[in-house]
Design a protein around this motif. Structure first.
Motif, PDB file in Angstrom:
ATOM      1  N   SER A  10      -2.407   3.720   5.670  1.00 36.95           N
ATOM      2  CA  SER A  10      -3.977   4.272   5.305  1.00 36.95           C
ATOM      3  C   SER A  10      -4.443   3.061   4.133  1.00 36.95           C
ATOM      4  O   SER A  10      -3.689   2.714   3.410  1.00 36.95           O
ATOM      5  CB  SER A  10      -4.065   5.793   4.944  1.00 36.95           C
ATOM      6  OG  SER A  10      -3.609   6.540   5.803  1.00 36.95           O
ATOM      7  N   ASN A  11      -5.819   3.219   4.170  1.00 37.47           N
ATOM      8  CA  ASN A  11      -6.381   2.548   3.128  1.00 37.47           C
ATOM      9  C   ASN A  11      -6.229   3.261   1.803  1.00 37.47           C
ATOM     10  O   ASN A  11      -6.016   4.615   1.474  1.00 37.47           O
ATOM     11  CB  ASN A  11      -7.851   2.552   3.267  1.00 37.47           C
ATOM     12  CG  ASN A  11      -8.370   1.581   4.300  1.00 37.47           C
ATOM     13  OD1 ASN A  11      -7.581   0.542   4.499  1.00 37.47           O
ATOM     14  ND2 ASN A  11      -9.462   1.937   5.069  1.00 37.47           N
ATOM     15  N   VAL A  12      -5.854   2.558   0.646  1.00 36.36           N
ATOM     16  CA  VAL A  12      -5.610   2.851  -0.698  1.00 36.36           C
ATOM     17  C   VAL A  12      -6.126   2.271  -1.804  1.00 36.36           C
ATOM     18  O   VAL A  12      -6.995   1.220  -1.614  1.00 36.36           O
ATOM     19  CB  VAL A  12      -4.026   2.877  -1.048  1.00 36.36           C
ATOM     20  CG1 VAL A  12      -3.482   3.901   0.027  1.00 36.36           C
ATOM     21  CG2 VAL A  12      -3.803   1.531  -0.992  1.00 36.36           C
ATOM     22  N   ALA A  13      -6.569   3.088  -2.761  1.00 30.68           N
ATOM     23  CA  ALA A  13      -7.237   2.215  -4.110  1.00 30.68           C
ATOM     24  C   ALA A  13      -6.372   1.538  -4.854  1.00 30.68           C
ATOM     25  O   ALA A  13      -6.706   0.543  -5.664  1.00 30.68           O
ATOM     26  CB  ALA A  13      -7.950   3.404  -4.835  1.00 30.68           C
ATOM     27  N   LYS A  14      -5.089   1.907  -4.854  1.00 30.82           N
ATOM     28  CA  LYS A  14      -4.049   1.238  -5.780  1.00 30.82           C
ATOM     29  C   LYS A  14      -2.751   0.943  -5.068  1.00 30.82           C
ATOM     30  O   LYS A  14      -2.229   1.912  -4.135  1.00 30.82           O
ATOM     31  CB  LYS A  14      -3.802   2.156  -6.744  1.00 30.82           C
ATOM     32  CG  LYS A  14      -2.726   1.766  -7.780  1.00 30.82           C
ATOM     33  CD  LYS A  14      -2.696   2.402  -9.185  1.00 30.82           C
ATOM     34  CE  LYS A  14      -1.661   1.980 -10.076  1.00 30.82           C
ATOM     35  NZ  LYS A  14      -1.129   2.949 -11.121  1.00 30.82           N
ATOM     36  N   GLU A  52       0.948  -1.315   0.215  1.00 28.83           N
ATOM     37  CA  GLU A  52      -0.144   0.046   0.114  1.00 28.83           C
ATOM     38  C   GLU A  52       0.796   1.079   0.149  1.00 28.83           C
ATOM     39  O   GLU A  52       0.540   2.447  -0.431  1.00 28.83           O
ATOM     40  CB  GLU A  52      -0.936   0.040   1.275  1.00 28.83           C
ATOM     41  CG  GLU A  52      -1.840  -1.070   1.405  1.00 28.83           C
ATOM     42  CD  GLU A  52      -1.281  -2.322   1.967  1.00 28.83           C
ATOM     43  OE1 GLU A  52      -0.009  -2.572   2.277  1.00 28.83           O
ATOM     44  OE2 GLU A  52      -2.247  -3.094   2.384  1.00 28.83           O
ATOM     45  N   TRP A 111      -0.211 -10.234  -8.474  1.00 30.62           N
ATOM     46  CA  TRP A 111      -1.684  -9.454  -7.807  1.00 30.62           C
ATOM     47  C   TRP A 111      -2.689 -10.627  -7.526  1.00 30.62           C
ATOM     48  O   TRP A 111      -3.149 -10.489  -6.396  1.00 30.62           O
ATOM     49  CB  TRP A 111      -2.169  -8.491  -8.938  1.00 30.62           C
ATOM     50  CG  TRP A 111      -1.486  -7.065  -8.973  1.00 30.62           C
ATOM     51  CD1 TRP A 111      -1.442  -6.514  -9.977  1.00 30.62           C
ATOM     52  CD2 TRP A 111      -0.854  -6.219  -7.930  1.00 30.62           C
ATOM     53  NE1 TRP A 111      -0.663  -5.286  -9.951  1.00 30.62           N
ATOM     54  CE2 TRP A 111      -0.397  -5.315  -8.535  1.00 30.62           C
ATOM     55  CE3 TRP A 111      -0.469  -6.677  -6.443  1.00 30.62           C
ATOM     56  CZ2 TRP A 111       0.245  -4.346  -7.815  1.00 30.62           C
ATOM     57  CZ3 TRP A 111       0.431  -5.793  -5.902  1.00 30.62           C
ATOM     58  CH2 TRP A 111       0.644  -4.329  -6.669  1.00 30.62           C
TER      59      TRP A 111
END
Length: 109
Positions: A44-48, A40, A92
């Motif tokens: 924190s939360n991430v989109a990518k 990441e 992935w």
């Protein structure tokens, strides 16, 4: 404090430091080395996800080992090593399949 005591070093992201080549060189200089990288790139939360971990492993010719946190049971799960070269897309998919087991909501507060 414990991070540095265990040999951890921060990554300064304010400018490019060619970290992939530097980490590959460190792997090649050491007979045994373990590093932990959060794809990441942040807490924190991430989109990518970031891709540096893949390129470090590829360049250093070392396996990738997924690690998951099973929060409800308070366990750290270490997966089987993934040997490269495998395509980024395959990695992935393997990581996502591994990670799905740990995607539960954590109550905060």
């Amino acid at each position: 404090m414990a991070f540095r005591a265990l040999g951890g070093r921060p990554v300064y992201r304010d400018k490019s430091h060619n970290l992939v080549d530097a980490m590959a060189a460190i792997f090649n200089e050491n007979e045994r080395l373990h590093i932990c990288i959060a794809p990441e790139g942040t807490r924190s939360n991430v989109a990518k996800l970031k891709t540096g971990f893949y390129y470090i492993a590829l360049k250093a010719n070392v396996p990738l080992i997924p690690v998951g946190f099973d929060w409800p049971r308070k366990l750290i799960i270490i997966g089987s090593p993934y040997t490269l070269p495998a395509s980024m897309q395959l990695i992935w998919c393997l990581f996502m399949r591994f990670s799905l087991r740990f995607m539960v909501s954590r109550k905060t507060g």
